[in-house]
Scaffold this motif. Structure first.
Motif: not given
Length: 245
Positions: A85-88, A148-152
């Motif tokens: 999660g942090t990396m992506v 982007q919403a999924m990444v957040t």
């Protein structure tokens, strides 16, 4: 010539040109904003460099013992979720590599530990499947197909993932009455690195979600470090547990 070489080394990798002028030309060594940038960048690079070997003691300890006794695979999976999660999230937001680079190297080492846990548990085929599925998922998350919403949302799950992963490991240690093949070097390096990352994430990203992640990570890593100190003299094995009972 030496001054030009120093400037080429520091600007723009560690300092913006204005801060180089303040610190090294005007010798204004008490310029707090520029000192913060220098300390933050230096810490970030040191953490990234150190992360290349943070979990190697753990890998070598497992290989030497040919056992992953005392390590919780579910805890490893949750830790891997947090690192991913942090990396992506960092890549998607364009954060500087010095602010998150250790997540990449810790991820590679954590994946290795996950495979070894399965392999020495007699589940080599499952370990290989784990590697294939993880890297396929990682490629998908880093691709433009992921919104982007999924990444957040993935980054937001870091806090509960870190808490649960450390609680699982802490529960495993408590249940066994020892810390098994858990590497003290790895645990204390992770603890120190997460503490330093609180400052660098605030300074370099200004992202409260990133900062909160490292605050929680520091607290949880501190619990595991405390257990290592508590069980320091207790050898791994069933005999040690019976002795304590």
């Amino acid at each position: 010539m030496a001054a030009a070489a120093l400037q080429g080394l520091l600007v723009p990798h560690l300092l913006p040109e204005r801060c180089y002028d303040e610190l090294f030309l005007r010798f204004n060594l008490l310029h707090v904003p520029c000192l913060k940038i220098l300390v933050s960048k230096g810490l970030g690079i040191a953490i990234v460099a150190g992360s290349l070997m943070v979990k190697l003691p753990q890998v070598f300890k497992i290989l030497g013992a040919k056992s992953a006794m005392g390590l919780s695979f579910h805890s490893i999976l949750l830790e891997l979720l947090a690192l991913t999660g942090t990396m992506v999230y960092s890549v998607a937001n364009g954060f500087p590599f010095s602010a998150w680079g250790e997540a990449l190297f810790l991820m590679l080492q954590t994946v290795t530990i996950g495979f070894l846990t399965q392999h020495f548990g007699g589940r080599t085929a499952q370990g290989i499947s784990f590697l294939v599925l993880y890297f396929a998922l990682l490629c998908l998350l880093l691709s433009p197909l992921t919104p982007q919403a999924m990444v957040t949302l993935l980054q937001a799950t870091n806090v509960p993932a870190i808490i649960i992963s450390r609680l699982l490991q802490a529960a495993t240690n408590y249940r066994n009455g020892h810390t098994g093949q858990l590497s003290a070097v790895t645990v204390f390096l992770l603890f120190g690195g997460s503490l330093a990352r609180i400052f660098t994430s605030v300074q370099e990203t200004g992202d409260p979600l990133m900062a909160l992640t490292y605050v929680v990570s520091s607290l949880c890593n501190g619990v595991i470090a405390g257990q290592l100190l508590y069980y320091w003299q207790v050898p791994a094995g069933v005999e040690a547990r019976k002795k304590r009972e």
